[in-house]
Motif scaffolding. Structure first.
Motif, PDB file in Angstrom:
ATOM      1  N   SER A   1       0.822  -1.204   0.000  1.00 39.49           N
ATOM      2  CA  SER A   1       0.000   0.000   0.000  1.00 39.49           C
ATOM      3  C   SER A   1       0.857   1.256   0.000  1.00 39.49           C
ATOM      4  CB  SER A   1      -0.934   0.021   1.206  1.00 39.49           C
ATOM      5  OG  SER A   1      -0.183   0.156   2.384  1.00 39.49           O
ATOM      6  N   ILE A   2       0.276   2.321  -0.447  1.00 36.71           N
ATOM      7  CA  ILE A   2       0.873   3.638  -0.330  1.00 36.71           C
ATOM      8  C   ILE A   2       0.242   4.216   0.930  1.00 36.71           C
ATOM      9  CG2 ILE A   2       1.167   5.888  -1.410  1.00 36.71           C
ATOM     10  CD1 ILE A   2       0.692   4.452  -4.107  1.00 36.71           C
ATOM     11  N   TRP A   3       0.944   4.105   2.046  1.00 32.52           N
ATOM     12  CA  TRP A   3       0.345   4.376   3.350  1.00 32.52           C
ATOM     13  C   TRP A   3      -0.202   5.777   3.486  1.00 32.52           C
ATOM     14  CZ3 TRP A   3       2.351   8.148   6.396  1.00 32.52           C
ATOM     15  CH2 TRP A   3       3.625   8.588   6.093  1.00 32.52           C
ATOM     16  N   ALA A   4       0.422   6.766   2.912  1.00 32.38           N
ATOM     17  CA  ALA A   4      -0.046   8.143   3.075  1.00 32.38           C
ATOM     18  C   ALA A   4      -1.415   8.344   2.425  1.00 32.38           C
ATOM     19  CB  ALA A   4       0.954   9.121   2.479  1.00 32.38           C
ATOM     20  N   LEU A   5      -1.673   7.621   1.355  1.00 28.28           N
ATOM     21  CA  LEU A   5      -2.953   7.750   0.662  1.00 28.28           C
ATOM     22  C   LEU A   5      -3.932   6.642   1.027  1.00 28.28           C
ATOM     23  CD1 LEU A   5      -1.632   8.667  -2.887  1.00 28.28           C
ATOM     24  CD2 LEU A   5      -2.463  10.204  -1.103  1.00 28.28           C
ATOM     25  N   LYS A   6      -3.449   5.689   1.823  1.00 27.63           N
ATOM     26  CA  LYS A   6      -4.258   4.527   2.185  1.00 27.63           C
ATOM     27  C   LYS A   6      -4.765   3.830   0.926  1.00 27.63           C
ATOM     28  CE  LYS A   6      -5.629   6.729   6.448  1.00 27.63           C
ATOM     29  NZ  LYS A   6      -6.685   7.339   7.203  1.00 27.63           N
ATOM     30  N   ALA A   7      -3.859   3.648  -0.014  1.00 24.95           N
ATOM     31  CA  ALA A   7      -4.232   3.076  -1.309  1.00 24.95           C
ATOM     32  C   ALA A   7      -3.202   2.030  -1.725  1.00 24.95           C
ATOM     33  CB  ALA A   7      -4.285   4.178  -2.362  1.00 24.95           C
ATOM     34  N   PRO A   8      -3.647   1.023  -2.480  1.00 22.58           N
ATOM     35  CA  PRO A   8      -2.689   0.044  -2.979  1.00 22.58           C
ATOM     36  C   PRO A   8      -1.877   0.628  -4.121  1.00 22.58           C
ATOM     37  CG  PRO A   8      -4.859  -0.420  -3.858  1.00 22.58           C
ATOM     38  CD  PRO A   8      -5.023   0.712  -2.876  1.00 22.58           C
ATOM     39  N   LYS A   9      -0.681   0.119  -4.310  1.00 20.97           N
ATOM     40  CA  LYS A   9       0.102   0.497  -5.480  1.00 20.97           C
ATOM     41  C   LYS A   9      -0.604  -0.062  -6.709  1.00 20.97           C
ATOM     42  CE  LYS A   9       4.726   0.741  -3.609  1.00 20.97           C
ATOM     43  NZ  LYS A   9       6.093   0.259  -3.710  1.00 20.97           N
ATOM     44  N   LEU A  10      -0.610   0.686  -7.761  1.00 19.41           N
ATOM     45  CA  LEU A  10      -1.248   0.217  -8.990  1.00 19.41           C
ATOM     46  C   LEU A  10      -0.257  -0.482  -9.910  1.00 19.41           C
ATOM     47  CD1 LEU A  10      -3.626   3.202  -9.715  1.00 19.41           C
ATOM     48  CD2 LEU A  10      -4.140   1.029  -8.600  1.00 19.41           C
ATOM     49  N   LYS A  11       1.007  -0.130  -9.785  1.00 22.70           N
ATOM     50  CA  LYS A  11       2.027  -0.789 -10.602  1.00 22.70           C
ATOM     51  C   LYS A  11       2.018  -2.277 -10.278  1.00 22.70           C
ATOM     52  CE  LYS A  11       6.941  -0.862 -11.553  1.00 22.70           C
ATOM     53  NZ  LYS A  11       8.238  -0.293 -11.212  1.00 22.70           N
TER      54      LYS A  11
END
Length: 67
Positions: A3-13
């Motif tokens: 995850s991209i912790w700052a955005l609370k989102a998974p990496k898309l790559k």
């Protein structure tokens, strides 16, 4: 996915094409990002307004796959 912790989102790559396309479509349809406390989801919903058709979504997915 990591995850991209700052955005609370998974990496898309490295994500599957179908997953990315489905999530973009879910934002477009208001399935995701519609909860009142989901501020980042609201941003995604606004961004997906620019994706006018399936080809636009496919183009975004293709771009992500180049990263």
């Amino acid at each position: 996915f990591r995850s991209i912790w700052a955005l609370k989102a998974p990496k898309l790559k490295g994500a599957d094409d179908w997953y990315i396309a489905r999530q973009l479509e879910n934002y477009k349809q208001g399935i995701r990002g519609s909860h009142p406390e989901d501020l980042l989801g609201k941003q995604m919903t606004l961004i997906t307004i620019m994706l006018r058709d399936d080809q636009a979504i496919n183009d975004v997915v293709a771009y992500i796959n180049t990263l």
